[in-house]
Design a protein around this motif. Structure first.
Motif, PDB file in Angstrom:
ATOM      1  N   UNK A 804       0.825  -1.206   0.000  1.00 18.94           N
ATOM      2  CA  UNK A 804       0.000   0.000   0.000  1.00 18.94           C
ATOM      3  C   UNK A 804       0.860   1.258   0.000  1.00 18.94           C
ATOM      4  N   UNK A 805       2.054   1.133   0.556  1.00 18.16           N
ATOM      5  CA  UNK A 805       2.924   2.310   0.597  1.00 18.16           C
ATOM      6  C   UNK A 805       3.172   2.838  -0.811  1.00 18.16           C
ATOM      7  N   UNK A 806       3.304   1.928  -1.767  1.00 20.64           N
ATOM      8  CA  UNK A 806       3.490   2.371  -3.148  1.00 20.64           C
ATOM      9  C   UNK A 806       2.158   2.714  -3.800  1.00 20.64           C
ATOM     10  N   UNK A 807       1.175   1.834  -3.601  1.00 24.73           N
ATOM     11  CA  UNK A 807      -0.098   2.027  -4.293  1.00 24.73           C
ATOM     12  C   UNK A 807      -0.812   3.294  -3.832  1.00 24.73           C
ATOM     13  N   UNK A1006      -2.127  12.089  27.238  1.00 27.33           N
ATOM     14  CA  UNK A1006      -2.961  10.925  26.948  1.00 27.33           C
ATOM     15  C   UNK A1006      -3.052  10.690  25.442  1.00 27.33           C
ATOM     16  N   UNK A1007      -3.249  11.755  24.702  1.00 25.69           N
ATOM     17  CA  UNK A1007      -3.358  11.600  23.255  1.00 25.69           C
ATOM     18  C   UNK A1007      -2.035  11.157  22.654  1.00 25.69           C
ATOM     19  N   UNK A1008      -0.954  11.629  23.222  1.00 22.53           N
ATOM     20  CA  UNK A1008       0.337  11.197  22.681  1.00 22.53           C
ATOM     21  C   UNK A1008       0.544   9.712  22.936  1.00 22.53           C
ATOM     22  N   UNK A1009       0.195   9.266  24.125  1.00 24.29           N
ATOM     23  CA  UNK A1009       0.285   7.825  24.394  1.00 24.29           C
ATOM     24  C   UNK A1009      -0.592   7.066  23.409  1.00 24.29           C
ATOM     25  N   UNK A1010      -1.782   7.584  23.203  1.00 26.22           N
ATOM     26  CA  UNK A1010      -2.695   6.905  22.284  1.00 26.22           C
ATOM     27  C   UNK A1010      -2.100   6.849  20.882  1.00 26.22           C
ATOM     28  N   UNK A1011      -1.457   7.933  20.475  1.00 27.48           N
ATOM     29  CA  UNK A1011      -0.840   7.937  19.143  1.00 27.48           C
ATOM     30  C   UNK A1011       0.282   6.901  19.076  1.00 27.48           C
ATOM     31  N   UNK A1012       1.067   6.836  20.133  1.00 23.83           N
ATOM     32  CA  UNK A1012       2.177   5.888  20.120  1.00 23.83           C
ATOM     33  C   UNK A1012       1.668   4.459  20.038  1.00 23.83           C
ATOM     34  N   UNK A1013       0.462   4.237  20.519  1.00 23.63           N
ATOM     35  CA  UNK A1013      -0.084   2.879  20.463  1.00 23.63           C
ATOM     36  C   UNK A1013      -1.007   2.702  19.269  1.00 23.63           C
ATOM     37  N   UNK A1014      -1.112   3.716  18.468  1.00 25.66           N
ATOM     38  CA  UNK A1014      -1.932   3.636  17.269  1.00 25.66           C
ATOM     39  C   UNK A1014      -1.251   2.707  16.282  1.00 25.66           C
ATOM     40  N   UNK A1015      -2.043   2.083  15.442  1.00 28.24           N
ATOM     41  CA  UNK A1015      -1.457   1.154  14.476  1.00 28.24           C
ATOM     42  C   UNK A1015      -0.327   1.789  13.688  1.00 28.24           C
ATOM     43  N   UNK A1016      -0.477   3.042  13.380  1.00 22.88           N
ATOM     44  CA  UNK A1016       0.510   3.678  12.527  1.00 22.88           C
ATOM     45  C   UNK A1016       1.874   3.748  13.190  1.00 22.88           C
ATOM     46  N   UNK A1017       1.898   3.975  14.469  1.00 25.57           N
ATOM     47  CA  UNK A1017       3.181   4.263  15.109  1.00 25.57           C
ATOM     48  C   UNK A1017       3.634   3.203  16.093  1.00 25.57           C
ATOM     49  N   UNK A1018       2.829   2.198  16.335  1.00 27.07           N
ATOM     50  CA  UNK A1018       3.223   1.299  17.401  1.00 27.07           C
ATOM     51  C   UNK A1018       4.363   0.407  16.959  1.00 27.07           C
ATOM     52  N   UNK A1019       5.138   0.012  17.893  1.00 31.03           N
ATOM     53  CA  UNK A1019       6.188  -0.962  17.604  1.00 31.03           C
ATOM     54  C   UNK A1019       6.053  -2.065  18.629  1.00 31.03           C
ATOM     55  N   UNK A1020       6.588  -3.212  18.286  1.00 31.22           N
ATOM     56  CA  UNK A1020       6.578  -4.302  19.244  1.00 31.22           C
ATOM     57  C   UNK A1020       5.304  -5.116  19.204  1.00 31.22           C
ATOM     58  N   UNK A1021       4.269  -4.590  18.602  1.00 27.60           N
ATOM     59  CA  UNK A1021       3.046  -5.362  18.442  1.00 27.60           C
ATOM     60  C   UNK A1021       2.951  -5.721  16.964  1.00 27.60           C
ATOM     61  N   UNK A1022       2.570  -6.947  16.706  1.00 29.24           N
ATOM     62  CA  UNK A1022       2.530  -7.368  15.311  1.00 29.24           C
ATOM     63  C   UNK A1022       1.536  -6.519  14.531  1.00 29.24           C
ATOM     64  N   UNK A1025       2.211  -4.459   7.559  1.00 25.89           N
ATOM     65  CA  UNK A1025       2.732  -3.223   6.981  1.00 25.89           C
ATOM     66  C   UNK A1025       1.616  -2.421   6.303  1.00 25.89           C
ATOM     67  N   UNK A1026       0.759  -3.134   5.587  1.00 23.67           N
ATOM     68  CA  UNK A1026      -0.313  -2.426   4.887  1.00 23.67           C
ATOM     69  C   UNK A1026      -1.244  -1.726   5.869  1.00 23.67           C
ATOM     70  N   UNK A1027      -1.526  -2.405   6.963  1.00 20.80           N
ATOM     71  CA  UNK A1027      -2.432  -1.776   7.924  1.00 20.80           C
ATOM     72  C   UNK A1027      -1.781  -0.549   8.534  1.00 20.80           C
ATOM     73  N   UNK A1028      -0.500  -0.658   8.736  1.00 22.30           N
ATOM     74  CA  UNK A1028       0.220   0.483   9.288  1.00 22.30           C
ATOM     75  C   UNK A1028       0.177   1.662   8.314  1.00 22.30           C
ATOM     76  N   UNK A1029       0.474   1.348   7.069  1.00 21.61           N
ATOM     77  CA  UNK A1029       0.480   2.423   6.078  1.00 21.61           C
ATOM     78  C   UNK A1029      -0.926   3.010   5.912  1.00 21.61           C
ATOM     79  N   UNK A1030      -1.904   2.142   5.960  1.00 21.74           N
ATOM     80  CA  UNK A1030      -3.273   2.637   5.833  1.00 21.74           C
ATOM     81  C   UNK A1030      -3.618   3.574   6.994  1.00 21.74           C
TER      82      UNK A1030
END
Lengths: 1198, 152
Positions: A804-807, A1006-1022, A1025-1030
């Motif tokens: 999706x990153x390309x598409x 609180x919002x920053x924590x939420x952003x860090x745990x958002x699909x886009x920015x989270x790490x360590x949780x499976x 890639x497409x979902x992240x890019x989306x």
């Protein structure tokens, strides 16, 4: 302008597009153009001019480029685009092959297609005529024959009752059954009842448009103390609907009552747009708005309200006494209230329920205090009419919002709010009259502004407001604020603009705008005029914040040039009077739409053109999406926005590209196959895009047949790139919208991609690679598309990696949208099928603007730094948007180039020029005005935490693409640290221990924590890639309201819903449960909880949930009987069920796309996706909210 | 000094640097035009085809942006000449810029053709400012080296 009626019609942008768009718009249709004037003529609205201290005229005047006059076509084509449209159609060495070639069975060597190859069955599908003698696949081809499965014809078929069927809703002039209230709105004709009808319609809050909120503070001239009704703290502001509406008839009664004018209170609740505006104008301002409004209420909540409100109202009135002749100014309290008391009904969504108790008394006090101040002012300076208008009546209600958005400033004498540096500002801004009132107020009230109340985050746990978070209201003089743009449309991260860049740097808060320019609006004033009045130097449209020096001259509020008022502008079509340019709708409405004359066109307005590009490879057929799409389109065919010129076309592709000849006169659609994907060409240029009305039958045939045609395909390759090129060539003469449905990684032809994702790295805590596109093919094509006014919307339905990153580039730079349905399957994933259906329904029927550009202007001294969203930036302040849709938002980072020293206010103006689906060129203009401040405390007091979060999210997405994900995460954390540190050092008067924030920023960590745990920015949780890019794409182009839910979902407990505090909309009662923290701690086994994450709703049922709830709401006998997948609540005839369903449908009505409901048990597979939203909790890879606060504290105090 | 290969190198470098100065100026103008695009005084009274003007200007800007690669090549070329002529000092002076060019080209955004600037991000204020600064620095460098070659 010949006649007023013609001159100024009050319909909305969509007004003339019968079925084009969000249901809300139908409200407008019933208004005969010019209807407003009948009433309008009776009274005039007092004049409102921004009270600005005269400003120096800048020495240099810029002549700005001709706005919007640059040729959309020629300018921005990518380098690759040399082929003139003409050449396009010619295949390699073959000149325009005759159509017949493809039709007939005798396909001996068509130069183009491999018609006769051995693989005929797959690659070349001959014309879809049953009579293909030699076709192996003829059975398949014959699909369109009537014998194939009859497609559902009734378009409304699969939309459950809660949604209002669009037909009836907005079909122009279709007489709908009067019994349906929402429909009835369309046909009310007498002026007064229209008003109420409009209002009523809104209360029905039609499904898609996020309804009322936008009305909130923008209200031009909301008359009368209606806002007061909002004020009683115990009740959600929405109460005001409830107050009026159950007594439908009584509502009418009021309006018909002699108080023609004051009837506006009814509107006032909702109407941002014209009618209310005019309604107000009608209203003799000084008339006490009939108290009878207040008491109408049979509903549950209101009773406590009315006494209070009426009281306060009267106290408010007294100072005014009889209308001071000198001050034609204020339609008294009402407007003020409106400005400060945000939103009406649906707005309650965004609204917080004020905390009862203490606040209530505060209201009284402050009100009195203020009023006394106000009275002084009025008495001492009666002649200062204009300035005085700003002064007072406002204050009290501000408090109502306190708990949430403490700065409800418009209301308060500024000196109180801003201990530091307030004097100078206030004096400058308000003039002597103001000062009097300010001083009067000051004696009685010395409290620190609520927005700045220091909060120790480590100690205060319950920071979430009970209801939604409301945006702060700019501290503007009252009559300016009343004219200000709705925060739903136009929002700034800092509602008090710092005076210098260095001050901004010190505050460490991002400065930017969040825009939702094409939002569906329930009411929108539309102006037709042969000359659109604009500043001669900066081309700013005339707006409510300009200053009239005298009758004939106005001073631009962006560049300060003095302009002439043209002759036509002297005539006011609303009041039918001459010589009152400041009462024109342009000057009374912050959001207005112009019908543009021909200077705004570079070519005749294009027709609506829709091209559908469908993946029909084996994988695609496997998912079964084709059936859903075709069926949805078939149902929505008549809803596609457009006029008689509307064109439609289809392309399908696997390893070849198939075109469909739908020329009128053919008995059946013909399929043309081009297998030369290396050098794609258009076989029959003029019959592939056909007029929808003329060829409707063929199109329907095709849609019915399409799903069956490919059921046995074995082709697994997918040539997306060539198909897109073909689409580009097909549309380049006109421009239009391409909808691409794609299910796998493109594998052949140009634009082929390779899988880059390593599934083992999905959960890695290290950096995530491959967030950038692998090829620039899609980007270049998108730029070419943008140059030809083509937008590409991508629907990706795929279980595997699709890059999706390309598409996504294809949509990102052509101003399209991306929709992603991971693991779509028609059998295995019914929830997604429903989701797709719902989304398509909205997608097909929503409003659309073509060949548009948007320009954002700001006061001299400010400049635009970066844009975020889907578009191509054509010039420093100009976005090229081949299509604009009501569901896309934009963010703009700003910087301060020159010090704004001698300015009290700055303005921003977004102007969107587009071609409506009816072929009209229109300009929608939004203007926002904000005060300038020079102290840190003031900057912090005006911080809008949601807007800041939205802007930070966009910036973080950029950062993770240009640098890396870990960089972006660090930047987010640093943003929180820096701003808190800045507050500690600069904004805080008394040092306190702990982690201290101003009240208005208390949600930022609180919002920053939420952003860090958002699909886009989270790490360590499976995370795939497409979902992240989306998720990243969504962060960038979602409008803020939906974005916030995506970042920080709302959690409600729903097993014990009561009617306490409920609001009434139409004839439903909608309970308003409190928002809970997103922590498992808040869940309990014996309850059930609803989580609203914007695009999905989860109903989590605890193991020990009361059997009552399970049987009465879920309709199953016991907890264990709850099915694994349950996406509907049964319609049971119980109070609990009614409440729950009312609440859920109310939530759904507030957003354009329909969120699917998942009922999950404690052990459901979906539990993981539910739990991932519990952002305050610790996960194995991320800090809990409290740990994060400790981390922040450590850093801040360092 | 006889007419050596080194002298020839310097003369060549002198001429080429003049060309580079020209490129740098063009580069600066191009970015300035991009930046101030909307402020450009297109006379309101004279509405005679402002669009044609604009198109012309944009073509000019695009051309300027395409001159990047030639500029790099020219620079590389006379660096090689200096290497052949074993003019270590001159080569040394040019090395930093050479390294910068190589780095800049390596880290360019993904694109299929040659080129350095991504039209979708060029309008970002940071990038625009960076490119402008880059242009001025290069202009200064080329001017200095021009006089160095002239007298060196």
């Amino acid at each position: 302008m010949s006649s007023p009626a013609a001159g100024l019609s009050s319909q909305n942008g969509a007004g003339r597009q019968a079925c084009s768009n969000g249901p809300i718009q139908n409200l407008i249709m019933m208004q005969a153009p010019g209807r407003g004037y009948n009433t309008a003529a009776q009274t005039m609205h007092p004049q409102h001019m921004p009270a600005k201290a005269p400003l120096e005229q800048p020495a240099g005047q810029y002549h700005y480029g001709c706005y919007q006059s640059s040729p959309p076509v020629s300018v921005y084509q990518g380098p690759g685009q040399s082929a003139p449209p003409v050449s396009v159609y010619q295949g390699p060495g073959q000149s325009a092959p005759p159509v017949s070639m493809y039709q007939g069975p005798g396909h001996s060597a068509p130069p183009v297609s491999m018609y006769q190859g051995p693989r005929q069955t797959n690659m070349t599908r001959p014309p879809m005529r049953p009579l293909q003698p030699h076709q192996a696949g003829s059975a398949r081809i014959a699909a369109p024959a009537p014998s194939s499965t009859p497609p559902p014809v009734c378009s409304n078929s699969f939309y459950p009752g809660s949604q209002i069927p669009p037909h009836s809703q907005w079909a122009y002039g279709t007489p709908p059954p009067m019994s349906q209230p929402s429909v009835a709105t369309n046909h009310v004709t007498s002026a007064p009842s229209q008003l109420s009808a409009a209002r009523y319609g809104i209360q029905n809050s039609p499904p898609q448009g996020p309804p009322a909120p936008l009305n909130t503070s923008v209200q031009p001239g909301q008359p009368s103390g209606y806002g007061m009704q909002n004020s009683p703290p115990q009740r959600p502001p929405a109460s005001l609907n409830s107050s009026v509406q159950p007594g439908q008839p009584s509502g009418y009664g009021i309006q018909n009552s002699p108080l023609q004018g004051p009837s506006a209170p009814l509107n006032s609740s909702v109407q941002p747009g014209q009618p209310s505006g005019y309604g107000i104008q009608n209203s003799p301002p000084q008339r006490p708005p009939a108290p009878l409004n207040i008491s109408v209420q049979p509903g549950p909540a209101p009773p406590p309200v009315s006494p209070l409100s009426s009281q306060s109202y009267q106290s408010g009135r007294q100072p005014f006494g009889p209308p001071p002749p000198v001050r034609p100014e204020a339609p008294p309290t009402g407007q003020l209230n409106n400005a400060a008391t945000p939103p009406p009904p649906a707005a309650a969504a965004k609204q917080e329920v004020p905390v009862p108790g203490a606040e209530r008394t505060q209201i009284h006090n402050s009100f009195d205090a203020l009023e006394s101040g106000g009275r002084n002012a009025a008495q001492h300076h009666p002649q200062m009419g204009r300035a005085v208008g700003l002064s007072y009546p406002s204050l009290p209600l501000g408090y109502q919002n306190m708990a949430v958005s403490p700065c409800a400033p418009g209301m308060q004498p500024l000196s109180q709010r801003y201990p530091a540096g307030a004097q100078s500002f206030q004096q400058a801004a308000l003039g002597p009259a103001q000062l009097g009132s300010a001083l009067g107020g000051m004696n009685l009230q010395q409290s620190q502004p609520e927005a700045l109340r220091a909060i120790n985050l480590l100690q205060e746990r319950n920071l979430l407001p009970r209801g939604p978070v409301t945006p702060p209201v700019p501290c503007l003089p009252q009559d300016l604020q009343r004219l200000n743009c709705s925060p739903e449309v136009f929002r700034c991260t800092l509602t008090n603009i710092p005076q210098t860049q260095s001050l901004l740097n010190k505050a460490k808060l991002p400065l930017g705008l969040l825009l939702h320019p094409f939002k569906d609006m329930s009411q929108l004033p539309v102006v037709t005029s042969s000359t659109i009045v604009r500043c001669r130097s900066c081309r700013t449209y005339i707006n409510p914040f300009v200053t009239f020096l005298d009758q004939r001259r106005w001073k631009c509020n962006l560049c300060y040039r003095v302009n002439e008022v043209p002759e036509e502008f002297m005539y006011n079509p609303v009041s039918r009077s001459y010589g009152e340019p400041h009462k024109r709708p342009e000057v009374q409405n912050p959001t207005i739409e112009f019908i543009a004359p021909s200077e705004y066109m570079l070519r005749p307005p294009q027709p609506a053109v829709y091209l559908f590009v469908l993946d029909v490879s084996h994988n695609a057929v496997e998912t079964g999406y084709l059936d859903t799409v075709c069926r949805s389109l078939l149902d929505s065919l008549s809803l596609l926005p457009g006029d008689t010129r509307t064109k439609i076309g289809f392309i399908t592709f696997d390893s070849t590209v198939h075109f469909y000849n739908l020329q009128e006169g053919l008995s059946q659609p013909q399929m043309l196959v081009v297998s030369d994907i290396e050098d794609i060409f258009i076989p029959t240029p003029d019959s592939l895009l056909v007029n929808l009305n003329e060829c409707k039958e063929l199109v329907q045939d095709l849609l019915k047949g399409l799903p069956q045609m490919f059921t046995r395909t074995l082709e697994t390759q997918c040539a997306l790139g060539p198909a897109l090129q073909a689409a580009f060539r097909l549309l380049s003469p006109t421009g239009g919208r391409v909808s691409v449905f794609q299910t796998q990684l493109p594998s052949v032809g140009v634009g082929a991609l390779k899988s880059r994702e390593d599934p083992n790295q999905r959960a890695s805590a290290k950096d995530i690679p491959h967030l950038t596109p692998a090829t620039d093919f899609y980007k270049k094509l998108a730029l070419d598309c943008s140059g030809q006014q083509i937008a590409v919307d991508l629907f990706l339905l795929s279980g595997q990696y699709c890059d999706l990153a390309s598409l996504a580039c294809i949509s990102k730079y052509s101003a399209g949208g991306v929709h992603y349905y991971p693991s779509y399957h028609h059998l295995h994933n019914p929830a997604q099928v429903e989701q797709l259906q719902r989304d398509l329904k909205r997608y097909f029927s929503r409003k659309i603007g073509f060949e548009s550009v948007m320009r954002v202007r700001c006061t001299k001294g400010l400049s635009i730094h970066t844009f975020h969203g889907n578009f191509f930036v054509r010039s420093t302040d100009l976005l090229s948007l081949p299509n604009i849709n009501p569901d896309s938002g934009f963010a703009v980072q700003m910087s301060i180039e020159e010090n704004l020293v001698d300015m009290q206010v700055v303005s921003f103006q977004a102007a969107l020029l587009y071609t409506s689906s009816k072929g009209e060129r229109r300009i929608r203009v939004h203007t926002l005005c904000l005060p300038v401040v020079n102290s840190m405390a003031d900057i912090f007091a005006g911080a809008d935490v949601q807007a800041i979060t939205g802007l930070l999210a966009s910036m973080a997405v950029d950062r993770s693409v240009t640098a890396s994900l870990s960089d972006a995460r660090d930047a987010l954390v640093n943003a929180a640290i820096d701003s808190l540190r800045a507050y500690r050092s600069g904004g805080l008067s008394v040092q306190q221990p702990g982690l201290v924030t101003p009240a208005c920023l208390r949600l930022l960590p609180l919002y920053v924590v939420a952003l860090l745990k958002q699909k886009a920015f989270r790490t360590g949780t499976s995370t795939r890639l497409d979902e992240r890019v989306f998720a990243m794409c969504q962060l960038k182009y979602q409008p803020l309201a939906y974005l916030m839910l995506m970042i920080h979902p709302a959690l409600y407990r729903v097993d014990n819903l009561t009617d306490e505090g409920a609001i009434s909309i139409a004839d439903r009662t909608v309970p308003q449960p409190a928002t809970l923290q997103l922590s498992v701690e808040k869940l309990s086994r014996d309850g059930s909880f609803l989580m609203d994450s914007g695009s999905v709703l989860y109903l989590w049922v605890g193991r020990n949930c009361a059997p009552n709830f399970i049987t009465q709401v879920l309709g199953v006998p016991s907890y264990t009987a709850i099915p694994q997948t349950m996406t509907q609540l049964p319609e049971l005839d119980t109070a609990e069920s009614t409440r729950t369903r009312a609440f859920i449908s109310w939530l759904r009505e507030q957003r354009p796309f329909y969120p699917i409901l998942h009922v999950i048990r404690e052990e459901s597979p979906l539990k993981a996706s539910f739990m991932q939203h519990m952002v305050e909790d610790r996960t194995e890879s991320a800090l809990s909210y409290y740990e994060f606060l400790l981390h922040l504290q450590q850093q801040v105090n360092k | 000094m006889a007419f050596t290969f080194a002298a020839f190198c310097y003369m060549l470098a002198l001429l080429l640097t003049a060309a580079l100065i020209f490129f740098a100026i063009w580069h600066i103008i191009a970015f300035d035009e991009l930046k101030t695009d909307y402020k450009n005084p297109i006379d309101q009274c004279n509405t005679l085809n402002p669009t044609v003007e604009k198109v012309k200007k944009i073509k000019r800007v695009r051309l300027a942006l395409k001159l990047v690669l030639p500029e790099y090549l020219i620079h590389v070329f006379f660096c090689i000449m200096f290497l052949c002529a074993t003019e270590w000092l001159s080569l040394g002076l040019n090395m930093p810029l050479l390294a910068y060019h190589v780095w800049r080209y390596m880290s360019r955004p993904v694109m299929s053709g040659p080129g350095l600037y991504d039209p979708t991000t060029i309008m970002n204020a940071d990038i625009l400012a960076f490119c402008q600064k880059e242009g001025w620095c290069k202009l200064a460098f080329y001017l200095l080296s021009f006089f160095y070659y002239l007298y060196g």
